[in-house]
Design an enzyme around this catalytic site. Sequence first.
Site, mmCIF file in Angstrom:
data_model
loop_
_atom_site.group_PDB
_atom_site.id
_atom_site.type_symbol
_atom_site.label_atom_id
_atom_site.label_comp_id
_atom_site.label_asym_id
_atom_site.label_seq_id
_atom_site.Cartn_x
_atom_site.Cartn_y
_atom_site.Cartn_z
ATOM 1 C CD GLU A 152 -101.033 -18.629 -25.661
ATOM 2 O OE1 GLU A 152 -100.516 -17.735 -26.232
ATOM 3 O OE2 GLU A 152 -102.026 -19.210 -26.388
ATOM 4 C CD GLU A 157 -103.083 -18.918 -31.688
ATOM 5 O OE1 GLU A 157 -103.581 -19.253 -30.552
ATOM 6 O OE2 GLU A 157 -102.466 -17.945 -31.308
#
Length: 261
Positions: free
Chosen positions: A240, A143
């Site tokens: 998130e 990520e």
Amino acid sequence: MPRFAANLSMLYPEHDFLDRFAAARADGFDAVEYLFPYDHRAEELRQRLDDNGLVQALFNAPPGDWAAGERGIASLPGREGEFRAGFQRALDYAAVLKNDRIHVMAGLLPDPARRDAHHAVYLENLAFAAAQAAQVGVTVLLEPINPRDMPGFFLNRQDQGQAICREVGAANLKVQFDCYHCQIVEGDIESKLRRDFAGIGHIQIAGVPHRHEPDLGEVNYPYLFGVFDELGYDGWVGCEYRPRGDTSAGLEWLREWRRAG
């Protein structure tokens, strides 16, 4: 219509962690994700999933000493043995939790002059992780993270992530596309999604710039949800974000989206 997963590391802070599974289910989530499972036995987490009819969508491999400020060890020279042992532990948890996505955090780059050395270690560790994960049907994710929230993180841009995946060359190594991080570093989210879609293994959302609910700020998420559908994305979309207040009350954005669908 996108399928949403509650990120239990951020959502429902008003509940103890193990009680967040039931809270997510009560709000209509079908899946959950979180940073790390390792403070709890895998069997205990499996029971919470089963009790609430939830899918485990994602968690992270061990990141090193999180409390001391480490943010992953995959690119850190001299930590290869620790990384491999930690990734095996993640696979052990994944087997119990029936989880098929593991995010491997790259770690911090203390000295830009040493990027090449970190890059070589990163490639080696990712190749190892992908090979081990492929044996049990697990996808490894990396990520890009914005340097405002995580100064010094090794990986910041979508094109960097995709280039690393190509260098490793493993079919089960993908990029975790966090719209929040992408908007802060690069913007132009739709074009990145379209350009890189084949190499994206998971998507996450949050409002920009404050990482609250995705109903306020710079990003038009209802529009992007349509892009997800147009592209044929059938994975989970991880929520998130940090709720502005009570998590359930703040989910009106999701209830509206479901009513519209």
